[in-house]
Design an enzyme around this catalytic site. Structure first.
Site, PDB file in Angstrom:
ATOM      1  N   GLN A  28       0.810  -1.217   0.000  1.00 45.48           N
ATOM      2  CA  GLN A  28       0.000   0.000   0.000  1.00 45.48           C
ATOM      3  C   GLN A  28       0.846   1.270   0.000  1.00 45.48           C
ATOM      4  O   GLN A  28       0.345   2.348  -0.289  1.00 45.48           O
ATOM      5  CB  GLN A  28      -0.952  -0.009   1.208  1.00 45.48           C
ATOM      6  CG  GLN A  28      -1.959  -1.138   1.117  1.00 45.48           C
ATOM      7  CD  GLN A  28      -2.905  -1.203   2.306  1.00 45.48           C
ATOM      8  OE1 GLN A  28      -2.631  -1.898   3.265  1.00 45.48           O
ATOM      9  NE2 GLN A  28      -4.000  -0.478   2.258  1.00 45.48           N
ATOM     10  N   ASN A 166      -1.859 -11.002   8.015  1.00 45.31           N
ATOM     11  CA  ASN A 166      -2.830  -9.935   8.215  1.00 45.31           C
ATOM     12  C   ASN A 166      -4.176 -10.332   7.622  1.00 45.31           C
ATOM     13  O   ASN A 166      -4.258 -10.656   6.424  1.00 45.31           O
ATOM     14  CB  ASN A 166      -2.347  -8.655   7.521  1.00 45.31           C
ATOM     15  CG  ASN A 166      -3.352  -7.519   7.671  1.00 45.31           C
ATOM     16  OD1 ASN A 166      -3.466  -6.926   8.728  1.00 45.31           O
ATOM     17  ND2 ASN A 166      -4.109  -7.234   6.614  1.00 45.31           N
ATOM     18  N   GLU A 167      -5.189 -10.298   8.447  1.00 49.03           N
ATOM     19  CA  GLU A 167      -6.568 -10.512   7.998  1.00 49.03           C
ATOM     20  C   GLU A 167      -6.715 -11.673   7.021  1.00 49.03           C
ATOM     21  O   GLU A 167      -7.176 -11.488   5.886  1.00 49.03           O
ATOM     22  CB  GLU A 167      -7.141  -9.226   7.389  1.00 49.03           C
ATOM     23  CG  GLU A 167      -7.174  -8.065   8.366  1.00 49.03           C
ATOM     24  CD  GLU A 167      -7.971  -6.860   7.879  1.00 49.03           C
ATOM     25  OE1 GLU A 167      -8.268  -6.779   6.667  1.00 49.03           O
ATOM     26  OE2 GLU A 167      -8.288  -5.999   8.716  1.00 49.03           O
TER      27      GLU A 167
END
Ligand code: NOJ
Length: 403
Positions: A28, A166-167
């Site tokens: 990101q 993550n997630e």
């Protein structure tokens, strides 16, 4: 009015040692991550992605500025992720230069009194593995564990906290039920559940790898959690979703050192599926409800189900209105305080995100950052919310009764 005082002068204090941090993820912000499944997905005209991640926030080159920002805000922790496709660009081929890069980031954090909170997988998978089926490849958990072992051998002595995946629940639901994440499969519960199982196994192997490498640090996974509510006969769907989205992963955390809770909103189920935001509840740039109460709800649930210490490893809001961001985080933190008052072991809170960044399939439009980033020059400009959050962290206290 300062961050730790409201108009009545009341003040909400946090326990000594409470960890204040902010979070990012490699794909990101780094830019130029051309060797993973997300880059391919962003450039697939059928994916529905808004735009390419492109240069990100150029954090691959400007990471020092990012660490400086975290230091200037006086935060005690910086959560960032390792880009697997840079560290293992081809199967079994390791980039020492990439590992050194992340080692420098960890060292810079420690040098500024910041705990490096390292996430080993944040949504992206190297192309060589996605070409073989990604999380559906029979050896994906072992390949991930081998990467974790190799990376931790290089960095472990500098890691403050480690998050394995993550997630994983979002990878499953967005990749195999909703279809907005690679591989873009819709409504295939069998594949979704199989991928969940692969990630559970990968998490367990990663915990083992991290514990047998250098360094001693808490290890856990981070889960996306929501307030899942049933309206008008939606109980069965809600319960089914809760099992596939949350309980499968909460049940996989036995023996971990913490559970990372990441929550943003409430999700409402009717008898035929999702019913969307309730009339009268504002929606954020993400199209979901403004619902800061979710943090208290999910921290309580995660603690009750797992019995583990909780870290809010992500919470924040996509908004152009920075005053709304302050109100949202304030309300979320007041909920954390109520959890602490009830004796729950909540260790820290990480604002998502340090920077305005690439919000996956919806691109750069949603603004989650405490710090704005000029898309042409990459100049970082702290918003009022950054200064406000810095004050909360420095005083270890928040104003009462947030709006
Ligand atoms: C969760 C994810 O971990 C992160 O990548 C994303 O940007 C935020 N939530 C906001 O949607």
């Amino acid at each position: 009015m300062t961050a730790d005082q409201d108009s009545n002068g009341s003040r909400i204090e946090f326990p000594e040692g409470f960890l204040w941090g902010t979070a990012t993820a490699a794909h990101q912000i780094e830019g130029g991550n051309v060797n993973n499944d997300w880059w391919a997905w962003e450039h697939n005209p059928d994916s529905g992605c808004a735009e390419s991640s492109g240069d990100g926030c150029d954090s691959w080159h400007r990471w020092r500025e990012d660490v400086d920002l975290v230091a200037d805000l006086g935060l005690g922790a910086y959560r960032f992720s390792l880009e697997w496709s840079r560290i293992e660009p081809a199967e079994g081929e390791w980039s020492i230069a990439a590992l050194d890069h992340y080692r420098r980031i960890c060292a810079a954090c420690l040098g500024r009194g910041i705990q490096p909170v390292v996430t080993f997988h944040h949504f992206t998978t190297p192309l060589w593995l996605s070409a073989r089926g990604g999380w559906e490849a029979p050896d994906a958990p072992e390949r991930f564990a081998r990467f974790v072992e190799r990376a931790a051998a290089h960095l472990g002595d500098l890691i403050g906290w480690a998050c394995t995946i993550n997630e994983p629940n979002v990878i499953g639901v967005m990749g195999y039920t909703i279809g907005h994440f690679p591989p873009g499969v819709k409504d295939d519960l069998t594949r979704h559940v199989a991928v969940n199982a692969a990630m559970v196994r990968a998490h367990r192997l990663a915990v083992e790898a991290l514990r047998s490498g250098p360094g001693t640090f808490p290890v856990g996974l981070t889960l996306s959690m929501a307030e899942l509510v049933a309206v008008e006969g939606g109980e069965d769907l809600r319960d089914g979703a809760q099992e596939v989205l949350e309980d499968t992963f909460l049940a996989a955390t036995g023996g971990d050192d913490f559970i990372g809770v990441q929550s943003y909103t409430r999700i409402r189920f009717g008898p035929k599926g999702l019913v969307g935001p309730e009339e009268g509840v504002p929606v954020t740039q993400m199209g979901y409800e403004y619902w800061p109460q979710v943090v208290e709800f999910t921290v309580r649930r995660a603690a009750a189900v797992t019995g583990l210490p909780v870290v809010v490893t992500e919470n924040g809001i996509g908004t152009e209105d920075d005053t709304q961001r302050i109100a949202y985080i304030s309300a979320a933190l007041a909920g954390v305080r109520r959890c602490l008052d009830d004796g729950l072991d909540v260790r820290g809170y990480f604002a998502w995100s340090l920077l305005d960044n690439f919000e996956w399939s919806v691109g750069y439009r949603p603004k989650f950052g405490l710090v704005a980033v000029d898309r042409q020059t990459f100049e970082r400009r702290p918003k009022p919310s950054a200064l406000w959050f810095a004050e909360v962290a420095q005083k270890n206290a928040l104003a009462g009764s947030p709006g």
